[in-house]
Design an enzyme around this catalytic site. Structure first.
Site, short mmCIF file in Angstrom:
data_model
loop_
_atom_site.label_atom_id
_atom_site.label_comp_id
_atom_site.label_asym_id
_atom_site.label_seq_id
_atom_site.Cartn_x
_atom_site.Cartn_y
_atom_site.Cartn_z
N LYS A 1 0.86 -1.19 0.00
CA LYS A 1 0.00 0.00 0.00
C LYS A 1 0.89 1.24 0.00
CE LYS A 1 -3.93 2.10 2.45
NZ LYS A 1 -4.91 1.97 3.54
N SER B 1 -9.73 2.22 2.70
CA SER B 1 -8.87 3.00 1.85
C SER B 1 -7.85 2.14 1.08
CB SER B 1 -8.11 4.05 2.69
OG SER B 1 -7.28 3.42 3.64
N SER C 1 -10.12 -0.02 6.85
CA SER C 1 -9.55 0.05 5.49
C SER C 1 -9.02 -1.25 4.93
CB SER C 1 -8.41 1.05 5.47
OG SER C 1 -8.94 2.32 5.32
N1 GLN Z 1 -13.17 4.91 6.46
C1 GLN Z 1 -12.42 5.19 7.62
C2 GLN Z 1 -11.85 6.58 7.56
O1 GLN Z 1 -12.07 7.24 6.60
C3 GLN Z 1 -11.33 4.19 7.83
C4 GLN Z 1 -10.15 4.40 6.95
C5 GLN Z 1 -8.93 3.60 7.36
O2 GLN Z 1 -9.05 2.59 8.03
N2 GLN Z 1 -7.77 4.09 6.99
O3 GLN Z 1 -11.22 7.05 8.44
#
Ligand code: GLN
Length: 464
Positions: free
Chosen positions: A67, A142, A167
Site C-alpha cells: 500500500k 482506503s 480500510s
Molecule cells: N473509512 C475510515 C476513515 O475514513 C477508515 C479508513 C482507514 O481505516 N484508513 O477514516
C-alpha cells in the site's frame, strides 16, 4: 490463463523445486500488472520488478504489493497525497524489510485514499481504483488498490495493506477477497506514513485465509523501532489444514450489527452463520450497546490525531515544495491548499476543532471514554465467546455515481460495522461469503487471538 496462473501454495512449491524461471516470470508479471493497471488503476507506482526480486526462502520470490502509505526504500511514496510528491523513502518499513529477508518480489505501490481518509478510495490525490468485479463500482477503501489487485491478478500475489477504522475489511469485502487486520501493535508501524497513531495497523489482503496467515507470520512480532509493537513470532499458517470443523466454537451475533443493512447482505451473512452452525459452531444473539456511538467517537479521535500528524507537511521538509513567497503561514497555506484534497482539509478542520481548549472535554475526552467502554464491552463478550460475527460492510460495492451523492456524514456512517473492532484494537478477518462475492463475513476476536480467526476462517472457506 497463463502458465503462471497458480495459487500462492502452488507457487511456493514450484519455486522451491526450482521450476520457476524468474526472469521470465518477472517479465510476464510486469506485463500483466501493467495491463491490469490500465484497466483498473490499482497501482500508483509499478516497480521495475527485475530489480526487486529477493529470492531467498521460504517465500522464494512470491509477488507482494505494498500500500502506498508503507515505505519501500527508493520507491516514491505518496500515501495517496500530492503533498508527498518527490518523497522517496531512504529506508524500508519493518514489514517490508522482513518480507525482503524472507524472499519476495516487490511489485509496486497500490492506490488508496489520501493518507487513508476514506471508505471507497475516491478521496485520492490521484487515480481512483476500479473494482475488477465491476469497474463501475468502488473497490472500497482506503486500501482499494491492494484488494483490487488481489482480485484482478491471477498470478500468485499477496498485498500489504493498512487499516485505521476499516480500510482492510471494507475493500477485502467489496473485492471478494480475504483481509486480516491484526491486533493493534502486532505488526510494527515503523515506516508507515501515519493517519492516526493510536489506531493504525498494518495487515494483509490475499486470495485465501492461508495466504494472509502466511504473510502475517512473517511481518508480525516485536520490533525495537516501534515502542508500541508487541507479540511473539508465530506461524499462523501451520496447522490450518488440520482443523476440520467448528466443534466447540462459540459465536456472538450482536443485534446492533444487523441494523440498516442491504437486504442481500443480511441474508448472505445469516446464511454464512448458519453454515458455521451446521459445521459444529453454536451462536447466540448478544448486544453491544455502545455501537451507536462508535462512528462519532472514531471520527473525533482519528481526525484529532490526523490533524496533528499532517502538520509536518508544510512544504519545507517532506515532499511538495512551493515558491518561497510571503511569511511562513502564507507559504504553508499555499502549499497545503494545492497539495491536499477537500477531505483531508475537512479532517484537519474537524480534528483541530475537537481538541481545542474549550471543546476538548466535550468532544475529544468524551470520545476517549466511549472508546474505553467499547473495549470493555468487547472484553466482556470474549469471556464467553470465541468470535463476533457480522457483515463486513452494510452494503455491496456502490457505483461511483452513487458515492458522489453521499454527504460526508452518510459516508462516515458506512463504517459502523468495522469501527468498533478498530477502536478496540481487536483483530478481525473479512472472508467472502462465497468465492468472488463482494459480501464479507466479518469475524472479530480478542486481542492476540489471530490464530483463532484463521482456524475458523479457513474452515468457513471450505464449507461456504
Ligand atoms: N473509512 C475510515 C476513515 O475514513 C477508515 C479508513 C482507514 O481505516 N484508513 O477514516
Amino acid at each position: 490463463m497463463t502458465k503462471y496462473t497458480m495459487s500462492v501454495k502452488e507457487f511456493l512449491e514450484e519455486s522451491r523445486k526450482g521450476n520457476i524461471n524468474f526472469l521470465d516470470f518477472a517479465a510476464a508479471l510486469l506485463e500483466e500488472t501493467q495491463k491490469l493497471n490500465k484497466k483498473f488503476q490499482l497501482l500508483r507506482e509499478i516497480c521495475d520488478i527485475r530489480d526487486r526480486l529477493y529470492l531467498n526462502p521460504p517465500l522464494n520470490g512470491l509477488p507482494i504489493s505494498v500500500k502506498d502509505c508503507i515505505c519501500v526504500k527508493g520507491v516514491q511514496s505518496y500515501a495517496g497525497s500530492k503533498i508527498l510528491e518527490g518523497y522517496i523513502p531512504t529506508f524500508d518499513a519493518t514489514c517490508v524489510d522482513r518480507l525482503k529477508d524472507n524472499g519476495v518480489t516487490i511489485l509496486g505501490k497500490t492506490n488508496q485514499d489520501e493518507f487513508g481518509f476514506g471508505t471507497f478510495s475516491t478521496n485520492s490525490g490521484f487515480e481512483v481504483p476500479k473494482n475488477p468485479l465491476d469497474p463501475l463500482r468502488s473497490c472500497g477503501g482506503s486500501s482499494g488498490g491492494a484488494a483490487g489487485l488481489v482480485a484482478a491478478l491471477d498470478y500468485p500475489h499477496v498485498a500489504l495493506a493498512q487499516s485505521t477504522g476499516g480500510s482492510i475489511s471494507a475493500p477485502a469485502a467489496f473485492c471478494g477477497v480475504v483481509g486480516i487486520t491484526p491486533t493493534y501493535g502486532l505488526v510494527s508501524r515503523y515506516g508507515l506514513i501515519d493517519y492516526a497513531n493510536s489506531l493504525d495497523k498494518i495487515g494483509v489482503i490475499g486470495k485465501s485465509v492461508h495466504d494472509v496467515a502466511l504473510i502475517l507470520s512473517i511481518i508480525s512480532g516485536k520490533d525495537e523501532k516501534d515502542q508500541t509493537s508487541i507479540g511473539e513470532k508465530k506461524d499462523y499458517s501451520k496447522d490450518l489444514s488440520s482443523t476440520k470443523d467448528l466443534k466447540g466454537v462459540k459465536i456472538a451475533v450482536p443485534k446492533e450489527y444487523f441494523q440498516n443493512l442491504e437486504e442481500e447482505v443480511e441474508k448472505e451473512v445469516w446464511n454464512a452463520i448458519k453454515k458455521m452452525e451446521s459445521n459444529g459452531a453454536t451462536y447466540e444473539k448478544v448486544s453491544l450497546k455502545n455501537t451507536k456511538y462508535g462512528v462519532a467517537a472514531y471520527y473525533i479521535i482519528a481526525t484529532a490525531e490526523a490533524s496533528t500528524n499532517l502538520a509536518k507537511y508544510c512544504g519545507m521538509r517532506y515532499g511538495m515544495h512551493g515558491k518561497l513567497e510571503g511569511n511562513f503561514n502564507e507559504y504553508f497555506s499555499t502549499v497545503r491548499t494545492s497539495g491536499l484534497t477537500e477531505e483531508a482539509k475537512r479532517r484537519i478542520i474537524l480534528g483541530t476543532f475537537t481538541r481545542m481548549a474549550g471543546y476538548r472535554d466535550a468532544y475529544y475526552l468524551k470520545a476517549m471514554k466511549i472508546r474505553t467502554l467499547i473495549i470493555e464491552e468487547h472484553k466482556n463478550i470474549f469471556k464467553k465467546f470465541d468470535v463476533i460475527a457480522s457483515p463486513s460492510m452494510p452494503i455491496q460495492p456502490p457505483k461511483f455515481k452513487e458515492i458522489k451523492k453521499l454527504t460526508p456524514v452518510e459516508n462516515y456512517q458506512m463504517d459502523f460495522l468495522t469501527i468498533p473492532a478498530n477502536l478496540a484494537g481487536m483483530p478481525h478477518l473479512s472472508v467472502p461469503v462465497a468465492k468472488k462475492t463482494p459480501i464479507g463475513l466479518h469475524l472479530t476476536a480478542d486481542h492476540l487471538s489471530e490464530d483463532k480467526l484463521f482456524k475458523i476462517g479457513s474452515v468457513f472457506e471450505k464449507v461456504r
